[in-house]
Scaffold this motif. Structure first.
Motif, short mmCIF file in Angstrom:
data_model
loop_
_atom_site.label_atom_id
_atom_site.label_comp_id
_atom_site.label_asym_id
_atom_site.label_seq_id
_atom_site.Cartn_x
_atom_site.Cartn_y
_atom_site.Cartn_z
N PRO A 35 10.41 -3.01 -6.24
CA PRO A 35 10.50 -3.41 -6.85
C PRO A 35 10.40 -5.29 -6.80
O PRO A 35 9.97 -6.21 -6.66
CB PRO A 35 10.57 -3.48 -8.05
N PRO A 36 12.00 -5.37 -6.13
CA PRO A 36 12.67 -6.65 -5.73
C PRO A 36 11.30 -7.21 -4.29
O PRO A 36 11.48 -8.33 -4.18
CB PRO A 36 13.91 -6.53 -5.85
N LEU A 37 11.45 -6.98 -3.62
CA LEU A 37 10.97 -6.37 -1.80
C LEU A 37 8.88 -7.00 -2.89
O LEU A 37 8.94 -7.96 -1.82
CB LEU A 37 10.68 -5.32 -1.43
N ALA A 38 8.41 -6.30 -3.70
CA ALA A 38 7.61 -6.52 -3.93
C ALA A 38 6.76 -7.89 -4.17
O ALA A 38 5.71 -8.73 -4.42
CB ALA A 38 6.39 -5.48 -4.57
N HIS B 46 8.95 -6.73 9.69
CA HIS B 46 10.15 -7.95 9.70
C HIS B 46 9.99 -8.22 7.82
O HIS B 46 10.50 -8.99 7.75
CB HIS B 46 9.49 -9.18 10.29
N ARG B 47 9.09 -7.93 7.45
CA ARG B 47 8.60 -8.70 5.87
C ARG B 47 8.89 -7.12 5.16
O ARG B 47 9.33 -7.31 3.42
CB ARG B 47 7.40 -8.44 5.74
N VAL B 48 9.13 -5.73 5.90
CA VAL B 48 9.68 -4.48 4.70
C VAL B 48 10.93 -4.41 5.87
O VAL B 48 11.51 -4.32 4.85
CB VAL B 48 7.61 -4.22 5.30
N HIS B 49 10.32 -3.48 6.50
CA HIS B 49 11.64 -2.93 7.10
C HIS B 49 13.37 -3.63 7.51
O HIS B 49 13.88 -2.98 7.18
CB HIS B 49 11.51 -1.49 8.33
N ARG C 252 13.83 -5.88 5.34
CA ARG C 252 14.72 -6.41 4.09
C ARG C 252 14.81 -5.57 3.31
O ARG C 252 15.96 -5.80 2.38
CB ARG C 252 12.67 -7.12 3.53
N ILE C 253 14.08 -4.19 3.62
CA ILE C 253 14.53 -3.10 3.65
C ILE C 253 16.25 -2.44 3.76
O ILE C 253 17.16 -2.26 2.95
CB ILE C 253 13.71 -1.81 3.13
N PHE D 114 17.51 -10.54 -3.19
CA PHE D 114 18.82 -9.64 -3.72
C PHE D 114 18.75 -10.26 -5.41
O PHE D 114 18.96 -9.24 -6.11
CB PHE D 114 19.87 -10.28 -3.24
N GLY D 115 18.15 -11.64 -5.12
CA GLY D 115 18.98 -11.80 -6.81
C GLY D 115 17.60 -11.12 -7.60
O GLY D 115 17.68 -11.13 -8.66
N ARG D 116 16.49 -10.89 -7.04
CA ARG D 116 15.55 -10.25 -7.58
C ARG D 116 15.72 -8.45 -8.37
O ARG D 116 15.27 -8.52 -9.07
CB ARG D 116 13.99 -10.35 -6.48
N PHE D 117 16.72 -8.57 -8.03
CA PHE D 117 16.94 -7.12 -8.53
C PHE D 117 17.46 -7.23 -9.83
O PHE D 117 17.63 -6.46 -10.85
CB PHE D 117 18.50 -6.37 -7.77
N LEU D 118 17.92 -8.30 -9.82
CA LEU D 118 18.77 -8.21 -11.57
C LEU D 118 17.70 -8.23 -12.65
O LEU D 118 18.00 -8.70 -13.56
CB LEU D 118 19.18 -10.01 -11.85
N ARG D 119 15.97 -9.00 -11.88
CA ARG D 119 15.49 -8.59 -13.34
C ARG D 119 14.63 -7.20 -12.87
O ARG D 119 13.92 -6.95 -14.10
CB ARG D 119 13.52 -9.36 -12.63
N ARG D 120 14.69 -6.56 -11.97
CA ARG D 120 14.67 -5.28 -12.25
C ARG D 120 13.15 -4.23 -12.47
O ARG D 120 12.71 -4.10 -13.00
CB ARG D 120 15.18 -4.03 -12.71
#
Length: 386
Positions: free
Chosen positions: A139-142, A118-121, A123-124, A59-65
């Protein structure tokens, strides 16, 4: 320093297996081993050095956008490889040789369906619960996937689900933009992925991306090694006692090289079908887990298209007292038959004696006939239809 053939890459390891007699000479496999060895050389010590994860994890990766970059991959990123061929041609074996020898610190080998679930759906879904539908999770998922692995090896790359199809283009563009190298095995050529499905036009850019970023090699091996293993294998064990269970265990081991498979889930229209054991296109179910549950034709179709071989334990005698199970079993066998899924089973009786009495016994006659035909060597030699 390790002086074994595996330490020198997949090609020496492949040649060592030939010398030992573990494998037989095969021109298509040799070509694939050479291409994988070339990729092994190009990825030695490869690391695109992703950014360190920020506080808050995924979730913290969204801050980088960080956006999905328009370029496909940074300069110097090695091309990946897409190995396509029918079941039993040795694709997974060759990719495993590559993965075992790859000198990449951050690497992962995963079944493609498990990756998507398990890695994609997952987490989304977690992302949307926290941020709602307005924030872009790709983007944060990638970022998170690229931080976990600079090399991703996917077994059984296949797309049956519209939800997967809609995500894959942007996700893989983002992964390639972050320098991720992909190796995949598949029974389906890129141009045939998701063919004939509603919404495929929106999936075509992903196919084009795959063909640009991955070298495609058709593994047209002379022999179907997996199909050969099942040709002369006993496939109907009765009665369903301890001896039959031991025979089923042996069959699973011969077909997969493993004593036990891993649980997985097939998703279909928002539902999940639990698969107790699965390995490389082989699934194992208890009869009640597959026919004692409220499953329908679409569920059995998903099983039949996803797995080329099904081991089914404990088929009981059927009749009026358990006709719901009998109806589901009839539907299951129809799906398996139409898609040429190989069936190995333990049962209380032979197919023509499973459902002998009652007003619906005649309905089961076609199912019994199909079960007998599915045991024949000729039928077991036919290719799986996805």
């Amino acid at each position: 320093m390790d002086a074994s053939p595996a330490a020198g890459g997949p090609l020496p390891a492949y040649r060592a297996m030939l010398a030992e007699g573990t494998l037989q000479p095969d021109a298509a496999q040799a070509r694939a081993a050479e291409m994988l060895h070339d990729l092994w050389r190009r990825t030695r010590g490869y690391d695109p050095h992703p950014e360190e994860p920020e506080q808050g994890g995924f979730f913290g990766r969204f801050l980088r956008r960080k956006p999905v970059a328009p370029e496909e991959a940074p300069a110097g990123t090695p091309m990946g490889l897409y190995l396509v061929g029918e079941v039993g041609r040795g694709k997974s074996m060759l990719m495993d040789l590559f993965f075992a020898t790859a000198e990449v610190a951050r690497k992962q080998r995963i079944h493609f369906h498990e990756f998507m679930q398990h890695r994609v759906h997952a987490r989304i879904h977690a992302w949307k619960r926290k941020h709602g539908n307005t924030a872009d999770p790709i983007p944060p998922l990638a970022d998170s996937i690229a931080e976990e692995a600079a090399l991703l090896c996917f077994d059984e790359f296949q797309v049956h689900d519209i939800a997967d199809a809609m995500i894959l283009g942007r996700l893989f563009q983002a992964l390639f933009a972050r320098g991720t190298v992909v190796v995949a095995t598949s029974n389906t050529a890129p141009d045939d992925l998701f063919k004939g499905r509603p919404g495929r036009d929106a999936f075509l850019p992903f196919i084009a991306l795959i063909k640009r970023r991955l070298e495609v090699l058709v593994l047209d091996a002379a022999r179907d090694y997996r199909r050969e293993r099942i040709l002369d294998m006993p496939t109907w064990h009765m009665p369903a006692d301890a001896r039959a269970e031991a025979a089923m265990d042996r069959a699973f081991r011969e077909l997969t090289g493993q004593d036990h498979g891993s649980p997985m889930q097939l998703t279909l229209l928002g539902r999940a079908i639990s698969v107790p054991q699965a390995v490389d296109g082989v699934a194992r179910f208890d009869f009640d887990a597959l026919c004692g549950q409220p499953l329908g034709p679409a569920d059995y179709l998903a099983v039949a298209t996803h797995f080329h071989t099904l081991l089914l334990d404990g088929i009981p005698r059927l009749g009026a007292e358990n006709f719901d199970k009998a109806k589901r079993f009839i539907t299951l066998v129809d799906a398996l038959y139409e898609h040429r899924v190989k069936l190995v089973a333990s049962a209380a009786a032979s197919p023509d004696r499973i459902y002998e009495r009652g007003e619906n016994a005649a309905m089961f006659a076609r199912t019994a006939s199909r079960l007998h035909e599915m045991q024949s060597r000729d039928w077991r030699g036919r290719p799986h239809l996805t």
